[in-house]
Design an enzyme around this catalytic site. Structure first.
Site, PDB file in Angstrom:
ATOM      1  N   ASP A  98       0.855  -1.184   0.000  1.00 55.32           N
ATOM      2  CA  ASP A  98       0.000   0.000   0.000  1.00 55.32           C
ATOM      3  C   ASP A  98       0.895   1.239   0.000  1.00 55.32           C
ATOM      4  OD1 ASP A  98      -2.236   1.693   0.464  1.00 55.32           O
ATOM      5  OD2 ASP A  98      -3.207   0.087   1.580  1.00 55.32           O
ATOM      6  N   ASP A 200      -2.816   4.682  -2.390  1.00 55.01           N
ATOM      7  CA  ASP A 200      -3.711   5.418  -1.505  1.00 55.01           C
ATOM      8  C   ASP A 200      -3.979   6.829  -2.041  1.00 55.01           C
ATOM      9  OD1 ASP A 200      -4.908   5.349   1.255  1.00 55.01           O
ATOM     10  OD2 ASP A 200      -3.650   7.130   1.489  1.00 55.01           O
ATOM     11  N   GLU A 255      -6.710   3.800  -5.525  1.00 52.69           N
ATOM     12  CA  GLU A 255      -7.898   4.096  -4.740  1.00 52.69           C
ATOM     13  C   GLU A 255      -8.553   5.291  -5.425  1.00 52.69           C
ATOM     14  OE1 GLU A 255      -9.355   5.061  -0.221  1.00 52.69           O
ATOM     15  OE2 GLU A 255      -7.532   5.990  -0.931  1.00 52.69           O
ATOM     16  N   HIS A 328     -11.156  -1.633   4.547  1.00 53.79           N
ATOM     17  CA  HIS A 328     -10.921  -1.202   5.923  1.00 53.79           C
ATOM     18  C   HIS A 328     -11.512   0.167   6.243  1.00 53.79           C
ATOM     19  CE1 HIS A 328      -8.037   0.765   3.412  1.00 53.79           C
ATOM     20  NE2 HIS A 328      -7.661   1.542   4.412  1.00 53.79           N
ATOM     21  N   ASP A 329     -12.100   0.838   5.253  1.00 52.86           N
ATOM     22  CA  ASP A 329     -12.669   2.167   5.477  1.00 52.86           C
ATOM     23  C   ASP A 329     -14.191   2.162   5.585  1.00 52.86           C
ATOM     24  OD1 ASP A 329     -10.179   3.394   5.398  1.00 52.86           O
ATOM     25  OD2 ASP A 329     -10.282   3.811   3.252  1.00 52.86           O
TER      26      ASP A 329
HETATM   27  O1  TEU Z   1      -8.732   6.555   2.309  1.00 56.90           O
HETATM   28  C1  TEU Z   1      -9.082   7.748   1.667  1.00 56.90           C
HETATM   29  C2  TEU Z   1     -10.419   8.157   1.868  1.00 56.90           C
HETATM   30  O2  TEU Z   1     -10.971   8.834   1.057  1.00 56.90           O
HETATM   31  C3  TEU Z   1     -11.038   7.747   3.135  1.00 56.90           C
HETATM   32  O3  TEU Z   1     -10.717   8.703   4.048  1.00 56.90           O
HETATM   33  C4  TEU Z   1     -12.470   7.623   2.964  1.00 56.90           C
HETATM   34  O4  TEU Z   1     -13.015   8.806   2.449  1.00 56.90           O
HETATM   35  C5  TEU Z   1     -13.133   7.387   4.255  1.00 56.90           C
HETATM   36  O5  TEU Z   1     -12.432   6.471   5.005  1.00 56.90           O
HETATM   37  C6  TEU Z   1     -14.501   6.868   4.006  1.00 56.90           C
HETATM   38  O6  TEU Z   1     -15.329   7.512   4.887  1.00 56.90           O
HETATM   39  C7  TEU Z   1      -7.400   6.210   2.347  1.00 56.90           C
HETATM   40  C8  TEU Z   1      -7.204   5.006   3.237  1.00 56.90           C
HETATM   41  O7  TEU Z   1      -7.884   3.912   2.694  1.00 56.90           O
HETATM   42  C9  TEU Z   1      -7.645   5.353   4.628  1.00 56.90           C
HETATM   43  O8  TEU Z   1      -7.591   4.264   5.491  1.00 56.90           O
HETATM   44  C10 TEU Z   1      -6.742   6.463   5.106  1.00 56.90           C
HETATM   45  O9  TEU Z   1      -7.191   6.912   6.362  1.00 56.90           O
HETATM   46  C11 TEU Z   1      -6.719   7.641   4.150  1.00 56.90           C
HETATM   47  O10 TEU Z   1      -6.570   7.244   2.796  1.00 56.90           O
HETATM   48  C12 TEU Z   1      -5.528   8.540   4.447  1.00 56.90           C
HETATM   49  O11 TEU Z   1      -4.355   7.912   4.071  1.00 56.90           O
END
Ligand code: TEU
Length: 555
Positions: A98, A200, A255, A328-329
């Site tokens: 990642d 990311d 992403e 994971h989000d």
């Molecule tokens: O996620 C980006 C992102 O847009 C997320 O913040 C998303 O909008 C949110 O979780 C959904 O509500 C990436 C990673 O996947 C996330 O885990 C990180 O926190 C973020 O980038 C910052 O690196």
């Protein structure tokens, strides 16, 4: 190119912190993954994606990197990594990392140097701006995790930009040295033999010149027009591809934050040579009405079909998508799109039938293969996710919602739902660790766990194994031309996929009640390739589906 390994392969995302803890400190680690490689192989997945494993103070669980070429000590050592990579390859699987390149940690040496003085050689690695006339932040940009995207630095009297937490300063990609540092880090891992990167928030790396204020057009539009898709973005992506990724047998998975179906081609069209695939947010966010922690979620099947369709129409034959229903989000897939109570097993299986027959590379998130569900955290003290905590703390000030409702929203949509430790067995802490884990184990671990499902031929786990195997044997699942059947039906999702002589019909009942689906004679005569129930009722030209029944017929 058309049959590249990463198109047919199934990606399995590992969130290392919650996967398996080998040294019983309550935190998952690389040796924990090594212990489970045979298990992963048994799932018939092909590519492992590890959420960040690099040195990090963990303000955002590794998405804040303090050294791009070192392993986070909590996760193990470089030797552990080398062993993991070698064993993964020996088992015929691939491994991707990642890459968090939009920002780093405030503990990265680049930032600690940059903060020292305005003329420090690293100063220009970040975005610094003078305060506005009133001394406030230079513009109205908001962090994704709440509050202003600018943090004041007392030492220099300037603000720096952070689109995520204030401990995640954004890197200045305008500076060629920054780009070269990132490319060097990528080469370091690719030279070791990793098979690519998930990138990311990659659409955010190019910032708009002069940092103009965001107009009042709603978060989604601001994201697309102000934060993402910046003016030099595609130049950077082409450079990254040319200088790094294209030189290896490796791929990039973006992403797709802030990307819509109209501009997706700029990122992934084959002839542009930028990124190999992306996953977008339209499906992932389709039950979230007005941004996270706003209104209650609503699921509308026809809306979901239209999202799949519009992306297919936009991208098909020109570029390639990855398709993800969870990560994971987001809250757990079965809790959001299925029924995690009465039809837990049926709906979890049906969702996989849908996901594995959509166009694009199948992307599975850890724990979905056993139907892990959302967790209910009883107290804010149990919440670990920085996004949820920021929301809660902000709400304490604004008092928009009661504390109880705020916690309810976190339980409904918060990221911890997907981050609870994997439930391996019915022993203490679900077999994840002997020590209390960093985030609570879901209390349902005695009924939902790997060991139990391993021994049950009808389990979700064995259904995943079986379906992923069948998928490998039938290219039509992945590459077939897609044709909708009964598009406006709000309970049934039915479609046909055709590749040369091969044809499959997929019928999915999204209702918790029975539903009838009329099918052609040839479909009725077809072979049932996949069925999440033990039988399928046919009345003349109609298939009567039970609640959450899903079938794939080979015509
Ligand atoms: O996620 C980006 C992102 O847009 C997320 O913040 C998303 O909008 C949110 O979780 C959904 O509500 C990436 C990673 O996947 C996330 O885990 C990180 O926190 C973020 O980038 C910052 O690196």
């Amino acid at each position: 190119m058309e049959l590249s390994w990463f198109k047919k392969g199934t990606i399995y995302q590992i969130y290392p912190r919650s996967f398996n803890d080998s040294d019983n400190d309550g935190i998952g680690d690389l040796r924990g993954i090594i212990e489970k490689l045979e298990y992963l192989k048994s799932l018939n997945v092909d590519i492992l994606w590890l959420s960040p494993i690099f040195s990090s103070p963990n303000d955002d669980n590794g998405y804040d990197i303090s050294d791009y070429c070192a392993i986070m000590p909590e996760f193990g050592t470089m030797d552990d990594f080398d062993e993991l990579l070698e064993k993964t390859h020996n088992l015929g699987m691939r491994l991707i990392l990642d890459l968090v390149a939009n920002h780093c940690s405030d503990e990265h040496r680049w930032f600690t140097e940059a903060k020292k003085s305005k003329d420090n050689p690293y100063r220009d690695y970040f975005h610094w701006q003078q305060p506005a006339e009133d001394g406030g932040p230079p513009n109205n940009w908001m962090s994704f995790f709440g509050g202003s995207a600018w943090e004041y630095d007392h030492n220099s009297g300037e603000y720096f930009l952070h689109l995520f937490t204030k401990r995640q300063p954004d890197l200045n990609w305008e500076n060629p040295k920054v780009r070269e540092e990132i490319y060097e880090a990528m080469r370091f891992w690719l030279d070791k033999g990793v098979d690519g990167f998930r990138m990311d928030v990659i659409p955010l790396i190019s910032k708009r010149e002069g940092y103009p204020n965001a107009p009042d057009i709603g978060f989604r539009k601001i994201l697309e027009d102000v934060y993402a898709n910046g003016p030099r973005l595609h130049e950077y992506l082409q450079e990254m591809n040319k200088e790094v990724v294209s030189k290896y047998d490796a791929f990039s998975l973006a992403e797709g934050v802030g990307i819509n179906h109209n501009n997706a081609g700029l990122y992934i069209d084959y002839d542009r040579k930028e990124l190999d695939m992306l996953y977008h947010f339209d499906i992932l966010e389709c039950t979230i009405v007005n941004g996270k922690f706003e209104e209650a979620s609503v699921f509308d099947l026809v809306n979901m079909k239209s999202i799949f369709k519009k992306w297919r129409d936009a991208v098909h034959q020109k570029g390639w998508l990855a398709n993800a229903m969870g990560n994971h989000d987001f809250a757990r897939m079965v809790s959001r799109f299925g029924n995690d109570e009465q039809y837990w097993s049926e709906s979890a299986k049906m969702l996989l039938i849908m996901q594995s027959t959509q166009n694009g590379t199948l992307n599975i998130y850890q724990g979905d293969e056993i139907g892990m569900t959302n967790i209910v955290l009883d107290s804010i003290d149990d919440v670990r996710d920085v996004q949820s905590l920021n929301f809660y703390n902000e709400n304490l000030k604004t008092k928009k919602h009661s504390n109880t409702s705020a916690l309810e929203m976190i339980n409904r949509e918060g990221r911890d739902n997907a981050r609870t430790p994997i439930q391996w067995n019915s022993e203490i802490n679900g077999g994840f660790s002997e020590k209390e884990p960093w985030l609570k184990v879901n209390s349902n671990y005695k009924t939902i766990n790997v060991e139990k499902q391993d021994n049950d031929p009808h389990s979700i786990l064995n259904f995943y194994r079986h379906l992923l195997k069948i998928r490998k044997e039938h290219d039509v699942f992945v590459f077939g031309e897609f044709e909708e059947l009964d598009f406006n039906n709000s309970n049934l999702y039915a479609y046909k996929k055709v590749l040369g002589e091969d044809e499959i019909i997929v019928i999915l009942n999204f209702g918790d009640f029975q539903n009838d689906c009329k099918v052609s004679e040839s479909a009725l005569k077809g072979k049932v390739l996949i069925n999440n129930y033990s039988d399928m009722k046919i009345y003349e030209d109609t298939i009567r589906l039970k609640p959450y029944q899903g079938v794939i017929l080979k015509v």
